[in-house]
Design a protein around this motif. Structure first.
Motif, PDB file in Angstrom:
ATOM      1  N   SER A   6       0.843  -1.191   0.000  1.00 37.45           N
ATOM      2  CA  SER A   6       0.000   0.000   0.000  1.00 37.45           C
ATOM      3  C   SER A   6       0.880   1.244   0.000  1.00 37.45           C
ATOM      4  CB  SER A   6      -0.896   0.008   1.238  1.00 37.45           C
ATOM      5  OG  SER A   6      -0.115   0.204   2.410  1.00 37.45           O
ATOM      6  N   PHE A   7       0.267   2.403  -0.313  1.00 32.95           N
ATOM      7  CA  PHE A   7       1.002   3.664  -0.263  1.00 32.95           C
ATOM      8  C   PHE A   7       1.589   3.875   1.134  1.00 32.95           C
ATOM      9  CE2 PHE A   7      -1.496   6.039  -3.839  1.00 32.95           C
ATOM     10  CZ  PHE A   7      -1.132   5.036  -4.714  1.00 32.95           C
ATOM     11  N   THR A   8       0.806   3.560   2.158  1.00 34.35           N
ATOM     12  CA  THR A   8       1.254   3.772   3.533  1.00 34.35           C
ATOM     13  C   THR A   8       2.452   2.901   3.865  1.00 34.35           C
ATOM     14  OG1 THR A   8      -1.009   4.309   4.201  1.00 34.35           O
ATOM     15  CG2 THR A   8       0.547   3.770   5.957  1.00 34.35           C
ATOM     16  N   GLU A   9       2.415   1.652   3.439  1.00 34.86           N
ATOM     17  CA  GLU A   9       3.549   0.761   3.683  1.00 34.86           C
ATOM     18  C   GLU A   9       4.807   1.285   2.989  1.00 34.86           C
ATOM     19  OE1 GLU A   9       1.440  -3.610   4.246  1.00 34.86           O
ATOM     20  OE2 GLU A   9       1.592  -2.758   2.230  1.00 34.86           O
ATOM     21  N   GLU A  10       4.656   1.757   1.765  1.00 38.17           N
ATOM     22  CA  GLU A  10       5.799   2.316   1.050  1.00 38.17           C
ATOM     23  C   GLU A  10       6.343   3.552   1.772  1.00 38.17           C
ATOM     24  OE1 GLU A  10       4.783   0.965  -3.542  1.00 38.17           O
ATOM     25  OE2 GLU A  10       4.354   3.032  -2.913  1.00 38.17           O
ATOM     26  N   ASN A  11       5.446   4.385   2.273  1.00 36.30           N
ATOM     27  CA  ASN A  11       5.880   5.595   2.982  1.00 36.30           C
ATOM     28  C   ASN A  11       6.631   5.254   4.264  1.00 36.30           C
ATOM     29  OD1 ASN A  11       4.917   7.439   1.119  1.00 36.30           O
ATOM     30  ND2 ASN A  11       2.908   7.614   2.079  1.00 36.30           N
ATOM     31  N   TYR A  12       6.209   4.199   4.946  1.00 32.59           N
ATOM     32  CA  TYR A  12       6.920   3.779   6.158  1.00 32.59           C
ATOM     33  C   TYR A  12       8.322   3.292   5.821  1.00 32.59           C
ATOM     34  CZ  TYR A  12       3.530   4.150   9.973  1.00 32.59           C
ATOM     35  OH  TYR A  12       2.699   4.637  10.962  1.00 32.59           O
ATOM     36  N   LEU A  13       8.455   2.528   4.763  1.00 29.35           N
ATOM     37  CA  LEU A  13       9.777   2.038   4.369  1.00 29.35           C
ATOM     38  C   LEU A  13      10.697   3.201   4.007  1.00 29.35           C
ATOM     39  CD1 LEU A  13       8.707  -1.038   2.208  1.00 29.35           C
ATOM     40  CD2 LEU A  13       9.815  -1.108   4.454  1.00 29.35           C
ATOM     41  N   LYS A  14      10.143   4.176   3.298  1.00 25.89           N
ATOM     42  CA  LYS A  14      10.930   5.354   2.941  1.00 25.89           C
ATOM     43  C   LYS A  14      11.336   6.135   4.191  1.00 25.89           C
ATOM     44  CE  LYS A  14       8.908   8.927   1.131  1.00 25.89           C
ATOM     45  NZ  LYS A  14       8.260   9.932   0.255  1.00 25.89           N
ATOM     46  N   ALA A  15      10.413   6.257   5.139  1.00 28.07           N
ATOM     47  CA  ALA A  15      10.707   6.982   6.372  1.00 28.07           C
ATOM     48  C   ALA A  15      11.796   6.285   7.177  1.00 28.07           C
ATOM     49  CB  ALA A  15       9.439   7.120   7.209  1.00 28.07           C
ATOM     50  N   GLY A  23      19.347   3.272   5.897  1.00 33.28           N
ATOM     51  CA  GLY A  23      18.668   1.999   6.124  1.00 33.28           C
ATOM     52  C   GLY A  23      19.433   1.009   6.964  1.00 33.28           C
ATOM     53  N   SER A  24      20.619   1.379   7.463  1.00 33.90           N
ATOM     54  CA  SER A  24      21.461   0.397   8.145  1.00 33.90           C
ATOM     55  C   SER A  24      21.308   0.393   9.661  1.00 33.90           C
ATOM     56  CB  SER A  24      22.932   0.633   7.791  1.00 33.90           C
ATOM     57  OG  SER A  24      23.355   1.912   8.234  1.00 33.90           O
ATOM     58  N   GLU A  25      20.708   1.432  10.225  1.00 41.36           N
ATOM     59  CA  GLU A  25      20.559   1.521  11.675  1.00 41.36           C
ATOM     60  C   GLU A  25      19.094   1.365  12.068  1.00 41.36           C
ATOM     61  OE1 GLU A  25      22.252   5.212  12.865  1.00 41.36           O
ATOM     62  OE2 GLU A  25      24.293   4.668  12.269  1.00 41.36           O
ATOM     63  N   SER A  26      18.888   0.948  13.325  1.00 41.25           N
ATOM     64  CA  SER A  26      17.527   0.750  13.811  1.00 41.25           C
ATOM     65  C   SER A  26      16.860   2.086  14.124  1.00 41.25           C
ATOM     66  CB  SER A  26      17.543  -0.127  15.065  1.00 41.25           C
ATOM     67  OG  SER A  26      17.975  -1.430  14.743  1.00 41.25           O
ATOM     68  N   VAL A  27      15.560   2.134  13.892  1.00 45.20           N
ATOM     69  CA  VAL A  27      14.751   3.333  14.152  1.00 45.20           C
ATOM     70  C   VAL A  27      13.680   2.964  15.159  1.00 45.20           C
ATOM     71  CG1 VAL A  27      13.171   5.017  13.130  1.00 45.20           C
ATOM     72  CG2 VAL A  27      15.159   4.207  11.822  1.00 45.20           C
ATOM     73  N   ASN A  28      13.580   3.719  16.259  1.00 44.08           N
ATOM     74  CA  ASN A  28      12.546   3.388  17.241  1.00 44.08           C
ATOM     75  C   ASN A  28      11.177   3.860  16.766  1.00 44.08           C
ATOM     76  OD1 ASN A  28      11.868   6.100  18.412  1.00 44.08           O
ATOM     77  ND2 ASN A  28      13.991   6.052  19.078  1.00 44.08           N
ATOM     78  N   LYS A  53       6.210  -9.308   6.456  1.00 44.21           N
ATOM     79  CA  LYS A  53       6.458  -9.383   5.015  1.00 44.21           C
ATOM     80  C   LYS A  53       7.949  -9.463   4.690  1.00 44.21           C
ATOM     81  CE  LYS A  53       2.193  -7.063   3.562  1.00 44.21           C
ATOM     82  NZ  LYS A  53       1.590  -6.067   2.657  1.00 44.21           N
ATOM     83  N   LYS A  54       8.781  -9.578   5.720  1.00 43.43           N
ATOM     84  CA  LYS A  54      10.232  -9.726   5.550  1.00 43.43           C
ATOM     85  C   LYS A  54      10.876  -8.497   4.895  1.00 43.43           C
ATOM     86  CE  LYS A  54       9.711 -13.995   6.990  1.00 43.43           C
ATOM     87  NZ  LYS A  54      10.016 -14.359   8.388  1.00 43.43           N
ATOM     88  N   LEU A  55      10.261  -7.338   5.121  1.00 43.26           N
ATOM     89  CA  LEU A  55      10.808  -6.102   4.581  1.00 43.26           C
ATOM     90  C   LEU A  55      11.698  -5.385   5.583  1.00 43.26           C
ATOM     91  CD1 LEU A  55       7.531  -4.895   2.861  1.00 43.26           C
ATOM     92  CD2 LEU A  55       9.612  -5.595   1.678  1.00 43.26           C
ATOM     93  N   LEU A  67      15.508  -4.610   5.904  1.00 42.22           N
ATOM     94  CA  LEU A  67      16.150  -5.780   5.332  1.00 42.22           C
ATOM     95  C   LEU A  67      16.404  -5.494   3.847  1.00 42.22           C
ATOM     96  CD1 LEU A  67      14.030  -8.613   7.015  1.00 42.22           C
ATOM     97  CD2 LEU A  67      16.293  -7.767   7.684  1.00 42.22           C
ATOM     98  N   PRO A  68      17.252  -6.292   3.176  1.00 42.13           N
ATOM     99  CA  PRO A  68      17.583  -5.997   1.772  1.00 42.13           C
ATOM    100  C   PRO A  68      16.370  -5.745   0.880  1.00 42.13           C
ATOM    101  CG  PRO A  68      19.040  -7.693   2.602  1.00 42.13           C
ATOM    102  CD  PRO A  68      18.045  -7.427   3.696  1.00 42.13           C
ATOM    103  N   LYS A  69      15.331  -6.568   1.020  1.00 42.03           N
ATOM    104  CA  LYS A  69      14.133  -6.388   0.206  1.00 42.03           C
ATOM    105  C   LYS A  69      13.455  -5.050   0.497  1.00 42.03           C
ATOM    106  CE  LYS A  69       9.636  -8.582  -0.763  1.00 42.03           C
ATOM    107  NZ  LYS A  69       8.720  -9.695  -0.361  1.00 42.03           N
ATOM    108  N   GLY A  70      13.370  -4.680   1.787  1.00 39.96           N
ATOM    109  CA  GLY A  70      12.752  -3.410   2.169  1.00 39.96           C
ATOM    110  C   GLY A  70      13.571  -2.215   1.727  1.00 39.96           C
TER     111      GLY A  70
END
Length: 225
Positions: A6-15, A23-28, A53-55, A67-70
């Motif tokens: 979904s658009f929302t899922e994509e926006n979360y990955l981008k955020a 993309g290499s460090e953890s985000v709380n 979803k293993k993203l 993760l690499p896919k995300g």
């Protein structure tokens, strides 16, 4: 690759990508919730969904990391966003402070063929109108060595290559004082009192910029004349 998201899922990955170190460090989840203008509970639910979803990887109390896919999805969204910004500025003559919200909508178009043709039509740009690098089809970005005006030595000269903040008022202010990508800047002095900076723009008259503006203007250093 991401047609089922979904658009929302994509926006979360981008955020998550933007909030972490590429993309290499953890985000709380609290930081993520603030970025997405939602509640920590909603952000936590989305993080769990993306983990299923293993993203992303997720550990309670440690946060989420791509993760690499995300990461591949996040870079694809960023690529589309920045290409559309170039199109809007160069071909439709929008100003650089007008394009972010429109590109936020266009970045979710799924067609890989459209984006490939858009990239070719634009001449394969490597930077968006704000100086941010555009990932190529493989997710690789051409980075340049750059520093904020606040961090360089007095007497330094450089070329404006990026603006770290796409806030409309900031971009309009830069327009009003004649600063754009490619402007040649020479640092004259920095005020200890408030961090403001005196400089020349394209060898013109001396001007002053605030500490906030200086922190957000990125330049590549050049040799002094």
């Amino acid at each position: 690759m991401n047609s089922e998201l979904s658009f929302t899922e994509e926006n979360y990955l981008k955020a998550i990508y933007h909030l972490s170190s590429e993309g290499s460090e953890s985000v709380n989840t609290n930081s993520l919730a603030e970025s997405m203008s939602t509640t920590p509970a909603s952000a936590n639910d989305m993080v769990k969904r993306l983990a299923q979803k293993k993203l992303i990887g997720y550990q309670k109390y440690k946060g989420a990391n791509l993760l690499p896919k995300g990461k591949k999805v996040a870079l694809s969204i960023i690529r589309k966003h920045r290409l559309w910004e170039v199109f809007l500025v160069e071909k439709l003559e929008f100003k650089w402070d007008e394009v972010h919200e429109i590109a936020e909508q266009l970045e979710h178009i799924k067609s890989p063929n459209l984006i490939k043709r858009l990239d070719k039509f634009l001449g394969y740009p490597t930077m968006d109108p704000h100086g941010d690098p555009i990932p190529n089809e493989d997710g690789v970005m051409k980075e340049t060595v750059r520093a904020s005006i606040s961090d360089v030595k007095i007497g330094s000269s450089g070329i404006v290559v990026a603006v770290n903040n796409d806030d409309t008022l900031l971009l309009q202010h830069l327009d009003s004082i004649g600063i754009k990508l490619g402007s040649r800047i020479h640092i004259l002095d920095r005020m200890d009192f408030d961090g403001s900076v005196s400089l020349t723009i394209d060898e013109g008259a001396k001007q002053f910029i605030s500490k906030t503006v200086a922190e957000n203007l990125m330049i590549t250093l050049t040799e002094k004349k």
